[in-house]
Design a protein around this motif. Structure first.
Motif, short mmCIF file in Angstrom:
data_model
loop_
_atom_site.label_atom_id
_atom_site.label_comp_id
_atom_site.label_asym_id
_atom_site.label_seq_id
_atom_site.Cartn_x
_atom_site.Cartn_y
_atom_site.Cartn_z
N ASP B 77 4.30 -5.51 1.87
CA ASP B 77 5.74 -5.26 1.89
C ASP B 77 6.25 -4.76 0.55
N VAL B 78 5.71 -5.35 -0.51
CA VAL B 78 6.21 -4.99 -1.83
C VAL B 78 5.12 -4.23 -2.58
N HIS B 79 5.47 -3.02 -2.98
CA HIS B 79 4.50 -2.21 -3.71
C HIS B 79 4.88 -2.14 -5.17
N ASP B 172 2.66 -7.18 -3.39
CA ASP B 172 1.48 -7.34 -2.55
C ASP B 172 0.40 -6.32 -2.90
N VAL B 173 0.85 -5.12 -3.24
CA VAL B 173 -0.11 -4.05 -3.53
C VAL B 173 0.29 -3.39 -4.84
N ALA B 174 -0.67 -3.21 -5.72
CA ALA B 174 -0.38 -2.51 -6.97
C ALA B 174 -1.18 -1.22 -7.03
N THR B 190 -3.26 11.11 -10.07
CA THR B 190 -4.10 10.25 -9.25
C THR B 190 -3.40 8.92 -9.00
N PHE B 191 -3.53 8.47 -7.75
CA PHE B 191 -3.07 7.12 -7.42
C PHE B 191 -4.30 6.24 -7.26
N LYS B 192 -4.34 5.19 -8.02
CA LYS B 192 -5.49 4.29 -7.91
C LYS B 192 -4.99 2.90 -7.57
N GLN B 193 -5.54 2.36 -6.51
CA GLN B 193 -5.12 1.02 -6.11
C GLN B 193 -5.79 -0.02 -7.00
N LEU B 194 -4.97 -0.87 -7.60
CA LEU B 194 -5.51 -1.91 -8.49
C LEU B 194 -5.65 -3.25 -7.77
N VAL B 195 -4.60 -3.61 -7.05
CA VAL B 195 -4.58 -4.90 -6.36
C VAL B 195 -4.12 -4.66 -4.94
#
Lengths: 138, 294
Positions: B77-79, B172-174, B190-195
């Motif tokens: 829900d929360v980015h 929730d997602v970083a 670039t978008f890189k997902q950390l968490v």
């Protein structure tokens, strides 16, 4: 020359060592352990302490690490280290001072939060291990 | 019509600008080389850590008990967007392309009904995003890109903040937004997902069959230590890439600026000479017709 394994020591900023060695002794959290060629695959946490590189029965290098991870597999032994320093380059007076500072920080902290306390205690443990490393050298 | 003196001043000022831009180009070039070396030096650690993480993640997956950093909170829900830009401008589209991509992403997420929070690394990004999304910025870090050398400690500091936010249930997602360095000319946003951590493919990290590892003390505890560190390593790598990209972008931008200044000087000089000649001709005509009249 006896059988060797590849020993690699890297920290986040650079590769500190990558060479064939006969044996390394690593400071694992559950006690020091030696790694010889054909060691069983293992991943271990490291505590603050000294990595000793052996040639025969002689220690050729001593490297202090503040912590990190070690991975042993058929390709060799890889250490992901933090705060790695050659023991020979440690200065006793500076190390003692650092330990004293760390202990004072811990004593001075008034009602630290749990994380804060953990952090300070860790700093003291690292400083103490570093002092031990220097003492053992002399 | 500007007077001859005005034109001379103008030409000199463009000359001075060209000197500055060409000096900046050279500086950016040498900084670029250094930044690339640093990025290169940091790669082995990141690769080794990714391999170790892949092994651990595979081992833990079998047991079904993964720590939240790996498994996520079960929602999205929360980015949190970690936007890495430079502290300075004069580097072409470097900053604005990151900001543009970030804006687009924020819009997309909002349309999906998600909440967005921002962590700005670097002054430029914050300045550009503040006007529109000032209320979304939860954290701001600066003084990193300007350093001679980005230290691992800087990355750790950012990682620490992100971890605190995560533990407090703030997101929730970083995802980290930065410029990946392809070449001095080309940077890729670039978008890189950390968490949560996307576990790297185990097969890609090692060759084929993975050995069965012993773990000391046990998988969970190692993973608990490794994951926060991995976050810092990921951020560190991204910051280094970004720093190299910044210098590359600046070098190209300054190269263009130097070339443009050169063209401008040529054009102005031509106009200046024409004007001068016209003046002389005019004066001559005046003298000649003056003499004829006598």
């Amino acid at each position: 020359m006896a059988a060797t394994l590849t020993f690699e020591l890297v920290d986040p900023e650079r590769v500190l060592a990558s060479e064939p060695v006969e044996m390394v002794v690593l400071p694992g959290v559950e006690g020091d352990f030696g790694v010889l060629p054909d060691h069983a695959p293992l991943v271990s946490l490291l505590r603050p302490g000294v990595i000793a590189v052996y040639e025969g029965t002689k220690v050729t290098r001593r490297i202090f690490v503040a912590g990190g991870f070690a991975e042993v597999n058929e390709q060799g032994c890889v250490v992901l280290a933090e705060g790695a320093q050659m023991v020979d380059e440690l200065d006793r007076a500076a190390v003692e001072q650092a330990l004293k500072d760390a202990e004072e920080d811990l004593a001075d902290a008034k009602e630290p939060s749990e994380e804060e306390r953990a952090r300070l205690e860790r700093a003291v443990a690292i400083a103490r291990a570093r002092l031990e490393a220097v003492t053992a050298k002399e | 019509m500007p007077s001859l003196k005005d034109m001379r001043t103008r030409i000199n000022s463009v000359r001075a600008t060209r000197k500055i831009t060409s000096a900046m180009k050279l500086v950016a070039g040498s900084k670029l080389r250094r930044a690339q070396e640093h990025a290169e030096a940091a790669r082995p650690f990141a690769a080794k850590m990714a391999a170790m993480l892949a092994n651990l993640a595979a081992a833990v997956k079998d047991q079904g008990e993964a720590p939240p950093l790996l498994a996520g909170t079960g929602k999205d829900d929360v980015h949190l967007l970690v936007v890495a830009t430079a502290d300075r401008g004069l580097c072409g589209a470097f900053n604005s392309s990151i900001v543009r991509a970030t804006r687009r992403r924020i819009q997309e997420l909002k349309e999906q009904g998600k909440t967005v929070k921002l962590v700005c690394v670097g002054r430029k990004g914050r300045d550009m995003l503040r006007r529109e999304y000032g209320d979304l910025i939860v954290e701001f870090v600066d003084g990193i890109a300007g350093k001679r050398r980005i230290g691992f400690a800087d990355a750790e500091r950012i990682a620490q903040k992100i971890l605190q936010l995560y533990e407090a249930g703030e997101f929730d997602v970083a995802t980290m937004v930065f410029n990946r360095f392809k070449s001095a000319m080309v940077q890729i946003v670039t978008f890189k997902q950390l968490v949560p951590v996307e576990p790297p493919e185990a097969a890609a990290a090692g060759e084929g069959v993975q050995a069965i590892y012993e773990f000391e003390p046990d998988e969970e505890r190692i993973l608990a230590e490794l994951l926060p560190r991995n976050l810092a390593v990921q951020i560190y790598g991204a910051l280094l890439e970004n720093a190299a990209s910044e210098q590359g972008a600046r070098m190209v931008a300054m190269d263009n600026a130097t070339r443009n200044a050169g063209e401008m000087i040529d054009r102005l000089t031509l106009r200046y000479n024409r004007q001068r000649q016209a003046n002389i001709t005019k004066e001559l005509i005046e003298i000649v017709s003056g003499a004829e009249a006598v």
